[in-house]
Design a protein around this motif. Structure first.
Motif, PDB file in Angstrom:
ATOM      1  N   THR A 191       0.828  -1.204   0.000  1.00  0.00           N
ATOM      2  CA  THR A 191       0.000   0.000   0.000  1.00  0.00           C
ATOM      3  C   THR A 191       0.863   1.255   0.000  1.00  0.00           C
ATOM      4  OG1 THR A 191      -1.642   1.295   1.234  1.00  0.00           O
ATOM      5  CG2 THR A 191      -0.175  -0.117   2.529  1.00  0.00           C
ATOM      6  N   ARG A 192       0.451   2.231  -0.791  1.00  0.00           N
ATOM      7  CA  ARG A 192       1.116   3.528  -0.808  1.00  0.00           C
ATOM      8  C   ARG A 192       0.237   4.611  -0.185  1.00  0.00           C
ATOM      9  NH1 ARG A 192       6.634   3.852  -1.816  1.00  0.00           N
ATOM     10  NH2 ARG A 192       7.199   2.160  -3.236  1.00  0.00           N
ATOM     11  N   THR A 193      -0.883   4.200   0.398  1.00  0.00           N
ATOM     12  CA  THR A 193      -1.819   5.167   0.977  1.00  0.00           C
ATOM     13  C   THR A 193      -1.987   4.992   2.484  1.00  0.00           C
ATOM     14  OG1 THR A 193      -3.677   3.717   0.416  1.00  0.00           O
ATOM     15  CG2 THR A 193      -3.095   5.432  -1.177  1.00  0.00           C
ATOM     16  N   LEU A 217      13.163   2.728   2.649  1.00  0.00           N
ATOM     17  CA  LEU A 217      11.931   2.954   3.413  1.00  0.00           C
ATOM     18  C   LEU A 217      11.513   4.409   3.389  1.00  0.00           C
ATOM     19  CD1 LEU A 217      12.537   0.731   6.588  1.00  0.00           C
ATOM     20  CD2 LEU A 217      11.169   0.199   4.574  1.00  0.00           C
ATOM     21  N   VAL A 218      12.492   5.315   3.422  1.00  0.00           N
ATOM     22  CA  VAL A 218      12.232   6.752   3.420  1.00  0.00           C
ATOM     23  C   VAL A 218      13.250   7.448   2.530  1.00  0.00           C
ATOM     24  CG1 VAL A 218      11.214   6.780   5.740  1.00  0.00           C
ATOM     25  CG2 VAL A 218      13.687   7.085   5.471  1.00  0.00           C
ATOM     26  N   GLU A 219      12.937   8.691   2.157  1.00  0.00           N
ATOM     27  CA  GLU A 219      13.868   9.480   1.351  1.00  0.00           C
ATOM     28  C   GLU A 219      15.002  10.036   2.214  1.00  0.00           C
ATOM     29  OE1 GLU A 219      11.633  12.457  -0.685  1.00  0.00           O
ATOM     30  OE2 GLU A 219      10.389  11.006  -1.769  1.00  0.00           O
ATOM     31  N   SER A 220      14.683  10.439   3.439  1.00  0.00           N
ATOM     32  CA  SER A 220      15.693  10.918   4.373  1.00  0.00           C
ATOM     33  C   SER A 220      15.108  10.834   5.774  1.00  0.00           C
ATOM     34  CB  SER A 220      16.096  12.372   4.068  1.00  0.00           C
ATOM     35  OG  SER A 220      15.045  13.267   4.397  1.00  0.00           O
ATOM     36  N   PRO A 272      10.786  12.037   5.436  1.00  0.00           N
ATOM     37  CA  PRO A 272      10.556  10.663   4.970  1.00  0.00           C
ATOM     38  C   PRO A 272       9.969  10.584   3.571  1.00  0.00           C
ATOM     39  CG  PRO A 272       9.866  10.906   7.242  1.00  0.00           C
ATOM     40  CD  PRO A 272      10.173  12.287   6.743  1.00  0.00           C
ATOM     41  N   GLY A 273       9.086  11.505   3.228  1.00  0.00           N
ATOM     42  CA  GLY A 273       8.610  11.581   1.846  1.00  0.00           C
ATOM     43  C   GLY A 273       7.370  10.778   1.535  1.00  0.00           C
ATOM     44  N   GLY A 274       7.344   9.486   1.816  1.00  0.00           N
ATOM     45  CA  GLY A 274       6.225   8.648   1.405  1.00  0.00           C
ATOM     46  C   GLY A 274       5.190   8.434   2.496  1.00  0.00           C
ATOM     47  N   ASN A 275       4.693   7.212   2.584  1.00  0.00           N
ATOM     48  CA  ASN A 275       3.659   6.898   3.577  1.00  0.00           C
ATOM     49  C   ASN A 275       4.211   6.130   4.777  1.00  0.00           C
ATOM     50  OD1 ASN A 275       4.046   4.575   1.868  1.00  0.00           O
ATOM     51  ND2 ASN A 275       2.143   3.698   2.660  1.00  0.00           N
ATOM     52  N   ALA A 276       5.536   6.221   4.994  1.00  0.00           N
ATOM     53  CA  ALA A 276       6.154   5.497   6.106  1.00  0.00           C
ATOM     54  C   ALA A 276       7.154   6.370   6.853  1.00  0.00           C
ATOM     55  CB  ALA A 276       6.854   4.234   5.595  1.00  0.00           C
ATOM     56  N   THR A 277       7.202   6.178   8.141  1.00  0.00           N
ATOM     57  CA  THR A 277       8.218   6.765   9.011  1.00  0.00           C
ATOM     58  C   THR A 277       8.282   5.901  10.257  1.00  0.00           C
ATOM     59  OG1 THR A 277       9.027   8.807  10.056  1.00  0.00           O
ATOM     60  CG2 THR A 277       6.682   8.333  10.291  1.00  0.00           C
ATOM     61  N   PRO A 314       9.631  13.195  11.118  1.00  0.00           N
ATOM     62  CA  PRO A 314      10.991  12.670  10.923  1.00  0.00           C
ATOM     63  C   PRO A 314      11.191  11.317  11.591  1.00  0.00           C
ATOM     64  CG  PRO A 314      11.051  14.979  11.581  1.00  0.00           C
ATOM     65  CD  PRO A 314       9.633  14.520  11.767  1.00  0.00           C
ATOM     66  N   VAL A 315      12.048  10.515  11.002  1.00  0.00           N
ATOM     67  CA  VAL A 315      12.426   9.228  11.600  1.00  0.00           C
ATOM     68  C   VAL A 315      13.188   9.496  12.892  1.00  0.00           C
ATOM     69  CG1 VAL A 315      13.816   7.147  11.299  1.00  0.00           C
ATOM     70  CG2 VAL A 315      12.535   8.088   9.358  1.00  0.00           C
ATOM     71  N   GLN A 316      12.814   8.767  13.936  1.00  0.00           N
ATOM     72  CA  GLN A 316      13.490   8.905  15.215  1.00  0.00           C
ATOM     73  C   GLN A 316      14.569   7.834  15.340  1.00  0.00           C
ATOM     74  OE1 GLN A 316      12.658  11.459  17.506  1.00  0.00           O
ATOM     75  NE2 GLN A 316      11.517  12.108  15.688  1.00  0.00           N
ATOM     76  N   GLN A 317      15.753   8.254  15.749  1.00  0.00           N
ATOM     77  CA  GLN A 317      16.830   7.288  15.925  1.00  0.00           C
ATOM     78  C   GLN A 317      16.973   6.945  17.404  1.00  0.00           C
ATOM     79  OE1 GLN A 317      20.335   8.073  13.729  1.00  0.00           O
ATOM     80  NE2 GLN A 317      21.494   6.374  14.585  1.00  0.00           N
ATOM     81  N   ALA A 318      16.868   5.658  17.720  1.00  0.00           N
ATOM     82  CA  ALA A 318      16.996   5.215  19.104  1.00  0.00           C
ATOM     83  C   ALA A 318      18.418   5.470  19.591  1.00  0.00           C
ATOM     84  CB  ALA A 318      16.647   3.739  19.224  1.00  0.00           C
ATOM     85  N   VAL A 319      18.541   6.163  20.706  1.00  0.00           N
ATOM     86  CA  VAL A 319      19.864   6.495  21.241  1.00  0.00           C
ATOM     87  C   VAL A 319      20.108   5.857  22.601  1.00  0.00           C
ATOM     88  CG1 VAL A 319      20.010   8.674  19.991  1.00  0.00           C
ATOM     89  CG2 VAL A 319      18.947   8.637  22.243  1.00  0.00           C
ATOM     90  N   LYS A 320      19.071   5.254  23.168  1.00  0.00           N
ATOM     91  CA  LYS A 320      19.210   4.611  24.472  1.00  0.00           C
ATOM     92  C   LYS A 320      19.867   3.250  24.293  1.00  0.00           C
ATOM     93  CE  LYS A 320      16.476   3.045  28.457  1.00  0.00           C
ATOM     94  NZ  LYS A 320      15.104   2.862  28.991  1.00  0.00           N
ATOM     95  N   VAL A 321      21.123   3.134  24.713  1.00  0.00           N
ATOM     96  CA  VAL A 321      21.875   1.878  24.599  1.00  0.00           C
ATOM     97  C   VAL A 321      22.108   1.318  26.000  1.00  0.00           C
ATOM     98  CG1 VAL A 321      24.005   0.808  23.793  1.00  0.00           C
ATOM     99  CG2 VAL A 321      22.976   2.659  22.483  1.00  0.00           C
ATOM    100  N   GLU A 322      21.869   0.025  26.160  1.00  0.00           N
ATOM    101  CA  GLU A 322      21.924  -0.595  27.472  1.00  0.00           C
ATOM    102  C   GLU A 322      22.919  -1.759  27.501  1.00  0.00           C
ATOM    103  OE1 GLU A 322      17.215  -0.236  28.713  1.00  0.00           O
ATOM    104  OE2 GLU A 322      17.847  -1.879  27.403  1.00  0.00           O
TER     105      GLU A 322
END
Length: 324
Positions: A106-108, A124-127, A131-136, A288-296
């Motif tokens: 699906t693109r919608t 998955l995304v442009e940046s 993100p550009g499309g239908n996903a983030t 915007p895509v969130q980058q996980a920074v919590k490292v355990e």
């Protein structure tokens, strides 16, 4: 019952209740993941927490249509197509392969993903910012942490010269993981024994191969199949008295020695927040895509004692959590 018949039965059942739910003005979201439902209770609880943060509670004002690929990659396109055919309000896709299948279906429909590989590189995304499309969604780059896991193995066992590495060749980030492992080989002067595994039988065979090569420790790459078999992996490592380092704390709660990586449960929570925002009208292209920074760094003290492993002080000082 054959898998195709079983999937058809699930699909038929799913067509009925989402329509009834919509009659009650209750949105339905799809959830596509690669493991087993029984093996993902903790991270899914994190997902539900994220939904609650945006005002949605399953069974009260929301329904979730779960689809599980049961540790395999082949079912993703069929399962994603099922969810798209239900015309759900949003889809949450766990892992890059699941997200790619959802986008192809699906693109919608808005898609919230969790990806352990660079979402830009795999399309998955442009940046990250647009993100550009239908996903983030959420990106936690576990492949980049493989080198640190080998460093921890060396720190745990300073005299070790041979370390095993378990990777699923079908994984979307297998190539990156292997490249990082080879860089660690040069950096730490290790002989790294790589064993592929994509079935339960492969897991047992790989441990036999590690024993033959006399590996001193093991690093397990990130992969949905490995995650779904984490209890077996921890048990096999214990049987072989092999210290193993994983990428998520759930391996440690299953009896594994140590994990170093981003919090998978927190990534699920963030995906739940994204999904809730979609239901409120936000568009994936604007988030915007969130980058996980919590490292355990998590250590199972019982496993360490059973292995007779003494943690050096330098490592003890960096532990975020211990599990008895």
């Amino acid at each position: 019952m054959k898998r195709r018949d079983f999937v058809a039965l699930l699909s038929g059942a799913s067509f009925a209740w989402p329509l009834a739910a919509r009659g009650q003005s209750m949105p339905v979201i799809g959830f596509l993941a690669g493991g087993l439902a029984s093996a993902a209770t903790v991270p899914v609880a994190g997902f539900r927490q994220g939904l609650r943060q945006t005002g949605y509670v399953e069974g009260q004002n929301l329904h979730i249509a779960f689809r599980w690929a049961e540790g395999h990659y082949e079912p993703y396109p069929e399962l994603a197509a099922e969810l798209a055919s239900l015309n759900v309000s949003a889809i949450t896709a766990i892992g890059a392969p699941a997200a790619l299948a959802a986008i192809a279906a699906t693109r919608t429909i808005p898609i919230a993903f969790i990806s352990s590989v660079d979402p830009v590189k795999v399309g998955l995304v442009e940046s990250f910012n647009r993100p550009g499309g239908n996903a983030t969604g959420v990106a936690f780059l576990d492949s980049e942490l493989v080198g640190k896991q080998f460093e921890l193995a060396r720190e745990l066992l300073p005299k070790a010269t041979v370390v095993g590495f378990r990777v699923n060749p079908k994984s979307a980030n297998a190539e990156t993981q292997l490249a990082t492992a080879m860089a660690a080989k040069q950096a730490f002067g290790l002989d790294i024994v790589v064993e592929n595994a994509s079935t339960e039988r492969d897991l047992e065979t790989a441990f036999a191969a590690f024993a033959q090569r006399q590996v001193a420790a093991l690093v397990v790459g990130s992969d949905p199949f490995f995650y779904s078999e984490r209890v077996l992996l921890a048990a096999l490592a214990a049987q072989r008295a092999l210290p193993a380092i994983y990428y998520d704390r759930e391996y440690v709660t299953a009896g594994g020695l140590m994990s170093y990586g981003a919090s998978v449960t927190d990534a699920y929570r963030q995906a739940g927040v994204f999904t809730g925002r979609f239901l409120k009208g936000d568009k994936p292209a604007d988030l915007p895509v969130q980058q996980a920074v919590k490292v355990e760094l998590i250590v199972n003290l019982k496993a360490a004692k059973a292995l007779g492993t003494e943690m050096p002080l330098s490592l003890l000082l960096r532990i975020n959590e211990t599990i008895e």
